[in-house]
Write an enzyme that holds these catalytic residues in place. Structure first.
Site, mmCIF file in Angstrom:
data_model
loop_
_atom_site.group_PDB
_atom_site.id
_atom_site.type_symbol
_atom_site.label_atom_id
_atom_site.label_comp_id
_atom_site.label_asym_id
_atom_site.label_seq_id
_atom_site.Cartn_x
_atom_site.Cartn_y
_atom_site.Cartn_z
ATOM 1 N N GLU A 1 59.187 77.314 31.812
ATOM 2 C CA GLU A 1 59.254 76.320 30.545
ATOM 3 C C GLU A 1 59.780 75.239 31.111
ATOM 4 O O GLU A 1 61.256 75.133 31.422
ATOM 5 C CB GLU A 1 59.825 76.670 29.300
ATOM 6 C CG GLU A 1 59.500 77.903 28.872
ATOM 7 C CD GLU A 1 58.202 77.705 27.926
ATOM 8 O OE1 GLU A 1 57.772 76.580 27.778
ATOM 9 O OE2 GLU A 1 57.271 78.784 27.816
ATOM 10 N N GLU B 1 60.474 62.150 33.552
ATOM 11 C CA GLU B 1 61.307 62.492 32.622
ATOM 12 C C GLU B 1 62.676 62.125 32.478
ATOM 13 O O GLU B 1 63.252 62.451 33.769
ATOM 14 C CB GLU B 1 61.290 64.385 32.666
ATOM 15 C CG GLU B 1 61.947 64.659 31.230
ATOM 16 C CD GLU B 1 61.900 66.425 31.018
ATOM 17 O OE1 GLU B 1 62.171 66.953 32.413
ATOM 18 O OE2 GLU B 1 61.624 67.103 30.345
ATOM 19 N N LYS C 1 71.621 84.105 32.973
ATOM 20 C CA LYS C 1 72.591 83.103 33.779
ATOM 21 C C LYS C 1 72.369 81.669 32.795
ATOM 22 O O LYS C 1 71.515 81.109 32.838
ATOM 23 C CB LYS C 1 72.212 82.822 34.937
ATOM 24 C CG LYS C 1 73.360 82.191 35.763
ATOM 25 C CD LYS C 1 72.764 81.325 36.907
ATOM 26 C CE LYS C 1 72.382 79.604 36.514
ATOM 27 N NZ LYS C 1 73.237 78.805 35.911
ATOM 28 N N CYS D 1 62.860 69.035 26.183
ATOM 29 C CA CYS D 1 61.632 69.136 26.984
ATOM 30 C C CYS D 1 60.407 68.385 26.366
ATOM 31 O O CYS D 1 59.811 67.949 27.316
ATOM 32 C CB CYS D 1 61.724 70.560 27.388
ATOM 33 S SG CYS D 1 61.477 71.622 26.075
HETATM 34 P P1 NAI Z 1 67.938 72.648 36.432
HETATM 35 O O1 NAI Z 1 66.681 72.943 36.420
HETATM 36 O O2 NAI Z 1 68.796 72.444 37.699
HETATM 37 O O3 NAI Z 1 68.958 73.599 35.586
HETATM 38 C C1 NAI Z 1 68.466 74.764 34.605
HETATM 39 C C2 NAI Z 1 68.931 76.089 34.930
HETATM 40 O O4 NAI Z 1 68.526 76.433 36.255
HETATM 41 C C3 NAI Z 1 70.477 75.862 35.159
HETATM 42 O O5 NAI Z 1 71.092 77.409 34.716
HETATM 43 C C4 NAI Z 1 70.613 76.075 36.576
HETATM 44 O O6 NAI Z 1 72.087 76.643 37.016
HETATM 45 C C5 NAI Z 1 69.667 76.850 37.262
HETATM 46 N N1 NAI Z 1 69.355 76.804 38.597
HETATM 47 C C6 NAI Z 1 69.284 75.439 39.364
HETATM 48 N N2 NAI Z 1 69.029 75.778 40.427
HETATM 49 C C7 NAI Z 1 68.621 77.051 40.684
HETATM 50 C C8 NAI Z 1 67.920 77.786 41.799
HETATM 51 N N3 NAI Z 1 68.007 77.389 42.947
HETATM 52 N N4 NAI Z 1 67.711 78.951 41.503
HETATM 53 C C9 NAI Z 1 67.910 79.562 40.065
HETATM 54 N N5 NAI Z 1 68.579 78.620 39.271
HETATM 55 C C10 NAI Z 1 68.742 77.783 39.348
HETATM 56 O O7 NAI Z 1 68.354 71.029 35.422
HETATM 57 P P2 NAI Z 1 69.494 70.057 35.602
HETATM 58 O O8 NAI Z 1 69.902 69.868 37.050
HETATM 59 O O9 NAI Z 1 70.721 70.686 34.850
HETATM 60 O O10 NAI Z 1 68.811 68.796 34.843
HETATM 61 C C11 NAI Z 1 68.062 67.834 35.654
HETATM 62 C C12 NAI Z 1 66.860 67.437 34.869
HETATM 63 O O11 NAI Z 1 65.879 68.663 34.652
HETATM 64 C C13 NAI Z 1 67.116 66.984 33.427
HETATM 65 O O12 NAI Z 1 67.266 65.566 33.523
HETATM 66 C C14 NAI Z 1 65.587 67.285 32.839
HETATM 67 O O13 NAI Z 1 64.839 66.072 33.129
HETATM 68 C C15 NAI Z 1 65.392 68.510 33.580
HETATM 69 N N6 NAI Z 1 65.724 69.406 32.453
HETATM 70 C C16 NAI Z 1 64.580 69.894 31.901
HETATM 71 C C17 NAI Z 1 64.879 71.035 30.672
HETATM 72 C C18 NAI Z 1 63.867 71.467 30.113
HETATM 73 O O14 NAI Z 1 64.183 72.225 28.939
HETATM 74 N N7 NAI Z 1 62.609 71.494 30.140
HETATM 75 C C19 NAI Z 1 66.122 71.504 30.626
HETATM 76 C C20 NAI Z 1 67.208 71.047 31.526
HETATM 77 C C21 NAI Z 1 66.766 70.080 32.470
#
Ligand code: NAI
Ligand code: MG
Length: 496
Positions: free
Chosen positions: A263, A398, A188, A297
């Site tokens: 991660e 972050e 996904k 990240c």
């Molecule tokens: P997110 O953690 O919501 O999204 C990442 C992935 O998780 C996406 O594919 C999303 O559709 C999926 N996801 C979200 N809720 C889920 C659930 N309940 N069950 C299963 N999958 C789910 O991150 P978002 O909202 O896009 O970004 C917010 C903050 O998160 C950013 O500002 C950053 O600080 C952090 N982030 C960190 C990342 C990293 O590489 N460590 C990557 C993206 C965001």
């Protein structure tokens, strides 16, 4: 047929229409779609299916059937798996230019970054193709009248949930080792950046990967990610994204004791000692927080600078930020693209705007793009703040944007303590010419990745992953294989 909307850039005609389930390109069961945008202009570029529980269930069923029915895994020889992964690598290389362009249109990053990503995707498939034939077990000595065989077996059906900052690379980082070990997959992609995951499925199909082995569902987290967490036919979840969602996944998966790799985020220290090679340290530290728009990240977001070189480094950081040119990632002269979405821009700007009242000193902000073409893009100019300690939110949380916070220190003990003063533990950078100081500090920083006189390299042959709340498990190199393998003992009585 493609996902592209009318009038979208020509390259998007290369993105297949529909999502990929059981070897077919399909619409969502209820026919719904959602839009993906070019973050440089805010314009809609493509429409993709909006998967919900029913669609995810179909994809999981296909992956389960492919695994249990012997279309992959133990029933396909390691050589055959390797051959298909090699072909996928070749196809990524052949299509490099179009994948680079599609990635930029979907997530906004500059050309050099996107080229680096796609080249690493090709290498990732090549690297794990090599591993497929080298996953061996063990025969521990257990006595004279018995034989104990320790064998490695694929964990089964894997739900892989990836973010938007390195869309195809994060997908490949999970898909390649999963396929090499013989797992089947439901991938996904993030809702902001679904396009290159669809291209990956098309490449897999062309490379001869059997139907159902790699399924891609496009959709939102709660609608298309969540159902995988509770489906009993899914054996393993590997996730990259926010700490909040990571915690939720760990908790939810505990019910079925699903295997989980996480991660998550970081607030990584970047330590510049007084004897550092200063020009390199300034350029590297700036790249460590401004590279990929700060949407990284492992970004070196807390820049600790020894008092003796503090003024020079602060001046250098401002000069680096000032030299950054914002614009479309497709323009060769652009060094920083837009953030991925309006929501992410607003999140980052809330930190920037709130920082002065929160005890941070605003030192500098760079220029926004000039052209009207980008008036509706999600750009955030790079900025530099001085912070006295960790009390301002920008020094603790972050941000995931181009916001550097600079902190002064005097003693080694002090900086080690400060570096570790975070719930995160993903990465750290240390700049010094003193090898003992470098290695001693590296050993004392509680982080999964430590760079000495560099920032951000992440070679696929090595290791990636976080201490503390930055994650669970490891990715990259041979370490990623463990995430997709179970280990079994087969005991043979030879005594009769
Ligand atoms: P997110 O953690 O919501 O999204 C990442 C992935 O998780 C996406 O594919 C999303 O559709 C999926 N996801 C979200 N809720 C889920 C659930 N309940 N069950 C299963 N999958 C789910 O991150 P978002 O909202 O896009 O970004 C917010 C903050 O998160 C950013 O500002 C950053 O600080 C952090 N982030 C960190 C990342 C990293 O590489 N460590 C990557 C993206 C965001
Ligand atoms: Mg997009």
């Amino acid at each position: 047929m493609s996902s592209a909307v009318e009038g979208a850039p020509a390259v998007l005609a290369r993105v297949p229409s529909g999502m990929h389930i059981n070897g077919e390109w399909v619409a969502a069961l209820d026919g719904e779609e959602f839009e993906t945008l070019d973050p440089a202009t805010g314009r809609v570029i493509a429409r993709v299916p909006r998967a919900r529980a029913g669609d995810v269930a179909r994809a999981v069923a296909a992956a389960r059937e492919a695994f249990d029915g012997g279309r992959w895994g133990e029933s396909v020889s390691a050589r055959d798996r390797a051959r298909i992964l090699h072909r996928m690598s070749d196809l990524v290389r052949e299509r490099r230019d179009e994948l680079v362009e599609i990635e930029i249109l979907d997530c906004g990053k500059p050309l050099a970054d996107a080229r680096g990503d796609i080249d690493e995707v090709a290498f990732m498939f090549e690297y794990y193709a090599g591993w497929a034939t080298k996953i061996a077990g063990d025969i521990p000595p257990v006595g004279t009248d018995a034989l104990s065989l320790v064998v490695r077996e694929p964990v089964g059906v894997c739900g892989l949930i990836v973010p938007w900052n390195y869309p195809m690379l994060m997908a490949a980082q999970k898909v390649a080792p999963a396929l090499a070990t013989g797992c089947t997959v439901v991938l996904k992609p993030a809702e902001q950046t679904p396009l290159t995951a669809l291209c990956m499925a098309a490449i897999a199909e062309e490379a001869g990967l059997p139907a159902g082995v790699l399924n891609v569902v496009t959709g939102f987290g709660v609608e298309a990610g969540e159902p995988m967490l509770t489906d009993e036919r899914v054996d393993k979840i590997s996730f990259t994204g926010s700490l909040a969602v990571g915690r939720h996944i760990q908790r939810t998966c505990a019910d079925q004791l699903k295997r989980v790799t996480l991660e998550l985020g970081g607030k990584s220290p970047n330590i510049i000692f007084g004897d550092a090679p200063l020009d390199d340290a300034i350029v590297g530290s700036a790249a460590g927080i401004f590279g990929n728009q700060g949407e990284v990240c492992s970004a070196g977001s807390r820049i600790f600078v020894h008092s003796s070189v503090y003024d020079r480094v602060l001046e250098g950081m401002v000069a680096e930020a000032g030299a950054i040119r914002l614009g479309s990632g497709l323009d060769e002269s652009t060094t920083m693209g837009p953030l991925v979405s309006a929501r992410q821009r607003d999140r980052v700007m809330a930190y920037v705007d709130g920082a002065p009242a929160d005890g941070a000193r605003h030192v500098f902000s760079g220029a926004m793009p000039e052209s009207d073409e980008f008036a509706d893009g999600f750009f955030v100019a790079p900025s530099v703040f001085e912070v006295p300690d960790h009390s301002p939110a920008i020094a603790r949380e972050e941000i995931f944007g181009p916001v550097a916070t600079v902190l002064r220190f005097d003693e080694v003990e002090e900086v080690v303590r400060l570096a570790n003063q975070t719930e995160y533990g993903l990465a750290a950078a240390i700049w010094t010419r003193d090898i003992n100081l470098a290695l001693n500090t590296a050993r004392r920083v509680r982080a999964g990745v430590v760079w000495i006189n560099d920032s951000q390299p992440a070679p696929s042959e090595s290791l990636w992953g976080g201490y503390k709340q930055s994650g669970v498990g490891r990715e990259l190199g041979p370490y990623a294989l463990d995430a997709y393998l179970e280990t079994k003992q087969i005991y043979v009585n030879l005594g009769g």
